[in-house]
Scaffold this motif. Structure first.
Motif, PDB file in Angstrom:
ATOM      1  N   PRO A 171      10.114 -94.826  40.530  1.00 42.80           N
ATOM      2  CA  PRO A 171      11.130 -95.105  39.514  1.00 42.80           C
ATOM      3  C   PRO A 171      12.341 -94.174  39.662  1.00 42.80           C
ATOM      4  CG  PRO A 171       8.945 -94.860  38.529  1.00 42.80           C
ATOM      5  CD  PRO A 171       8.856 -94.362  39.946  1.00 42.80           C
ATOM      6  N   PRO A 172      13.502 -94.576  39.125  1.00 44.17           N
ATOM      7  CA  PRO A 172      14.700 -93.727  39.204  1.00 44.17           C
ATOM      8  C   PRO A 172      14.466 -92.310  38.691  1.00 44.17           C
ATOM      9  CG  PRO A 172      15.308 -95.916  38.447  1.00 44.17           C
ATOM     10  CD  PRO A 172      13.808 -95.887  38.516  1.00 44.17           C
ATOM     11  N   GLY A 173      13.736 -92.171  37.571  1.00 38.30           N
ATOM     12  CA  GLY A 173      13.493 -90.853  37.012  1.00 38.30           C
ATOM     13  C   GLY A 173      12.703 -89.943  37.937  1.00 38.30           C
ATOM     14  N   ALA A 174      11.769 -90.523  38.702  1.00 34.87           N
ATOM     15  CA  ALA A 174      10.974 -89.739  39.647  1.00 34.87           C
ATOM     16  C   ALA A 174      11.839 -89.247  40.799  1.00 34.87           C
ATOM     17  CB  ALA A 174       9.811 -90.577  40.176  1.00 34.87           C
ATOM     18  N   PHE A 175      12.738 -90.097  41.256  1.00 38.35           N
ATOM     19  CA  PHE A 175      13.652 -89.711  42.339  1.00 38.35           C
ATOM     20  C   PHE A 175      14.528 -88.537  41.892  1.00 38.35           C
ATOM     21  CE2 PHE A 175      17.542 -89.965  44.824  1.00 38.35           C
ATOM     22  CZ  PHE A 175      17.091 -90.225  46.105  1.00 38.35           C
ATOM     23  N   ILE A 176      15.070 -88.619  40.683  1.00 37.14           N
ATOM     24  CA  ILE A 176      15.927 -87.554  40.168  1.00 37.14           C
ATOM     25  C   ILE A 176      15.140 -86.259  39.974  1.00 37.14           C
ATOM     26  CG2 ILE A 176      17.323 -86.809  38.194  1.00 37.14           C
ATOM     27  CD1 ILE A 176      18.675 -88.860  40.063  1.00 37.14           C
ATOM     28  N   GLU A 177      13.902 -86.362  39.505  1.00 34.07           N
ATOM     29  CA  GLU A 177      13.048 -85.175  39.345  1.00 34.07           C
ATOM     30  C   GLU A 177      12.887 -84.450  40.675  1.00 34.07           C
ATOM     31  OE1 GLU A 177      11.265 -82.345  37.729  1.00 34.07           O
ATOM     32  OE2 GLU A 177      10.844 -83.990  36.337  1.00 34.07           O
ATOM     33  N   ALA A 178      12.582 -85.204  41.732  1.00 33.23           N
ATOM     34  CA  ALA A 178      12.406 -84.607  43.058  1.00 33.23           C
ATOM     35  C   ALA A 178      13.729 -84.047  43.582  1.00 33.23           C
ATOM     36  CB  ALA A 178      11.844 -85.636  44.025  1.00 33.23           C
ATOM     37  N   PHE A 179      14.801 -84.785  43.360  1.00 32.75           N
ATOM     38  CA  PHE A 179      16.142 -84.345  43.773  1.00 32.75           C
ATOM     39  C   PHE A 179      16.469 -82.987  43.153  1.00 32.75           C
ATOM     40  CE2 PHE A 179      20.764 -84.156  43.365  1.00 32.75           C
ATOM     41  CZ  PHE A 179      21.237 -84.690  44.557  1.00 32.75           C
ATOM     42  N   ASN A 180      16.139 -82.830  41.888  1.00 30.09           N
ATOM     43  CA  ASN A 180      16.445 -81.585  41.183  1.00 30.09           C
ATOM     44  C   ASN A 180      15.519 -80.435  41.562  1.00 30.09           C
ATOM     45  OD1 ASN A 180      18.581 -82.806  39.895  1.00 30.09           O
ATOM     46  ND2 ASN A 180      17.515 -83.104  37.951  1.00 30.09           N
ATOM     47  N   ILE A 181      14.349 -80.756  42.102  1.00 31.40           N
ATOM     48  CA  ILE A 181      13.411 -79.696  42.517  1.00 31.40           C
ATOM     49  C   ILE A 181      13.877 -79.006  43.788  1.00 31.40           C
ATOM     50  CG2 ILE A 181      11.132 -79.396  43.597  1.00 31.40           C
ATOM     51  CD1 ILE A 181       9.954 -81.102  41.373  1.00 31.40           C
ATOM     52  N   ILE A 182      14.484 -79.742  44.695  1.00 35.13           N
ATOM     53  CA  ILE A 182      14.904 -79.100  45.950  1.00 35.13           C
ATOM     54  C   ILE A 182      16.073 -78.157  45.689  1.00 35.13           C
ATOM     55  CG2 ILE A 182      14.079 -81.012  47.352  1.00 35.13           C
ATOM     56  CD1 ILE A 182      17.039 -81.771  47.854  1.00 35.13           C
ATOM     57  N   ASP A 183      16.241 -77.210  46.604  1.00 35.83           N
ATOM     58  CA  ASP A 183      17.249 -76.170  46.433  1.00 35.83           C
ATOM     59  C   ASP A 183      18.648 -76.755  46.293  1.00 35.83           C
ATOM     60  OD1 ASP A 183      15.220 -74.381  46.705  1.00 35.83           O
ATOM     61  OD2 ASP A 183      15.786 -73.669  48.700  1.00 35.83           O
ATOM     62  N   SER A 184      19.493 -76.031  45.600  1.00 41.24           N
ATOM     63  CA  SER A 184      20.914 -76.380  45.570  1.00 41.24           C
ATOM     64  C   SER A 184      21.442 -76.328  47.002  1.00 41.24           C
ATOM     65  CB  SER A 184      21.671 -75.380  44.692  1.00 41.24           C
ATOM     66  OG  SER A 184      23.030 -75.680  44.656  1.00 41.24           O
ATOM     67  N   LYS A 185      22.260 -77.316  47.351  1.00 40.99           N
ATOM     68  CA  LYS A 185      22.802 -77.484  48.710  1.00 40.99           C
ATOM     69  C   LYS A 185      21.729 -77.956  49.690  1.00 40.99           C
ATOM     70  CE  LYS A 185      26.436 -75.744  46.803  1.00 40.99           C
ATOM     71  NZ  LYS A 185      27.427 -76.671  46.193  1.00 40.99           N
ATOM     72  N   GLY A 186      20.601 -78.440  49.175  1.00 38.74           N
ATOM     73  CA  GLY A 186      19.559 -78.992  50.040  1.00 38.74           C
ATOM     74  C   GLY A 186      19.950 -80.360  50.582  1.00 38.74           C
ATOM     75  N   TRP A 187      19.180 -80.850  51.529  1.00 43.89           N
ATOM     76  CA  TRP A 187      19.454 -82.133  52.188  1.00 43.89           C
ATOM     77  C   TRP A 187      18.614 -83.243  51.571  1.00 43.89           C
ATOM     78  CZ3 TRP A 187      23.448 -82.622  55.458  1.00 43.89           C
ATOM     79  CH2 TRP A 187      23.984 -81.455  55.994  1.00 43.89           C
ATOM     80  N   VAL A 188      19.134 -84.451  51.631  1.00 42.73           N
ATOM     81  CA  VAL A 188      18.441 -85.623  51.108  1.00 42.73           C
ATOM     82  C   VAL A 188      18.551 -86.745  52.139  1.00 42.73           C
ATOM     83  CG1 VAL A 188      18.322 -87.334  49.251  1.00 42.73           C
ATOM     84  CG2 VAL A 188      19.019 -84.982  48.735  1.00 42.73           C
ATOM     85  N   ALA A 189      17.427 -87.384  52.457  1.00 40.82           N
ATOM     86  CA  ALA A 189      17.443 -88.518  53.389  1.00 40.82           C
ATOM     87  C   ALA A 189      16.475 -89.574  52.882  1.00 40.82           C
ATOM     88  CB  ALA A 189      17.059 -88.061  54.800  1.00 40.82           C
TER      89      ALA A 189
END
Length: 261
Positions: A171-189
């Motif tokens: 779900p969208p909320g799960a994606f955002i949760e994971a996005f926010n867990i990674i470090d600031s300036k981290g990479w996303v693919a």
């Protein structure tokens, strides 16, 4: 790596062009058992049978998303002169480790898997026992504070997710949760079905990705259309692979403000 097992997989004889991708199914015929109908998105059922996921999606339907998303990530890193081997990766929707296996080929320094399906974890332990440094079976829409702190403690600076977006799997909320867990300036693919990028698609995840790509929270380095895999009729299914860099956490009211559910 486990010994390859050959399963008898049968696709429906009729043409099913009108079926949605997550409604498609196949038949599994096992010795001494009645023929079983299994939907492509019944992942728990598929993971329980050793080698079935690989044979279905990679051998028969020629899925190439793990290698493509990894290549897109590598290309983005090359632009910033950083090394994939130095990343600490959170693999969201890790399944039985196909994306993790691809990342390990490139020597990532740390690999943490997450999936909501217990069978995915069990299949990974069975078939790729030493792949992940840790593997969590968690619902990221309702993550316990202690578990969030533990996962954050791995200090991941990259999030990947492959072929698990847009069908309700993540779900969208799960994606955002994971996005926010990674470090600031981290990479996303990640990858996403091409139709989810269409403005006419008003589903929650489609809106989330479009809003995120054009937001101040993510700087997109690469986006590329490619053939994800074949349909059961042999037709190409196209996805987009996206790689970018996180600029900051997404605020809690982002989805509410964009009417994303």
């Amino acid at each position: 790596m486990h010994q390859k097992i050959k399963h008898r997989i049968q696709f429906p004889k009729d043409k099913f062009y009108n079926l949605e991708q997550d409604e498609t199914y196949f038949y599994l015929q096992r010795v001494g058992q009645p023929r079983k109908k299994i939907r492509f998105h019944d992942y728990g059922e598929i993971y329980r049978v050793q080698g079935l996921y690989e044979q279905l999606f990679y051998d028969r339907l020629k899925c190439q998303s793990p290698s493509k998303v990894t290549a897109i990530l590598q290309s983005a890193l090359d632009q910033s002169e950083e090394n994939l081997s130095e990343l600490r990766v959170l693999d969201l929707g890790a399944g039985n480790g196909m994306m993790g296996e691809e990342l390990k080929k490139h020597g990532v320094s740390r690999l943490v898997g997450v999936d909501i399906i217990q069978e995915a974890h069990d299949a990974t332990i069975r078939d790729r026992p030493d792949l992940y440094d840790a593997y969590y079976v968690e619902d990221f829409t309702n993550l316990d504070d202690d578990i969030r702190e533990e996962i954050t403690g791995w200090q991941c600076d990259c999030m990947t997710t492959v072929a698990a977006l847009g069908f309700g799997d993540i779900p969208p909320g799960a994606f955002i949760e994971a996005f926010n867990i990674i470090d600031s300036k981290g990479w996303v693919a990640f990858n996403i079905k091409e139709t989810f990028m269409d403005q006419s698609d008003e589903s929650g995840f489609s809106k989330l990705i479009r809003e995120l790509i054009f937001s101040e929270y993510l700087h997109v380095y690469r986006i590329e259309r490619y053939r994800h895999r074949l349909s059961i009729e042999g037709q190409p299914l196209y996805y987009y692979a996206v790689a970018g860099r996180k600029r900051s956490d997404v605020p809690l009211d982002f989805m509410l403000a964009k009417a994303i559910s």
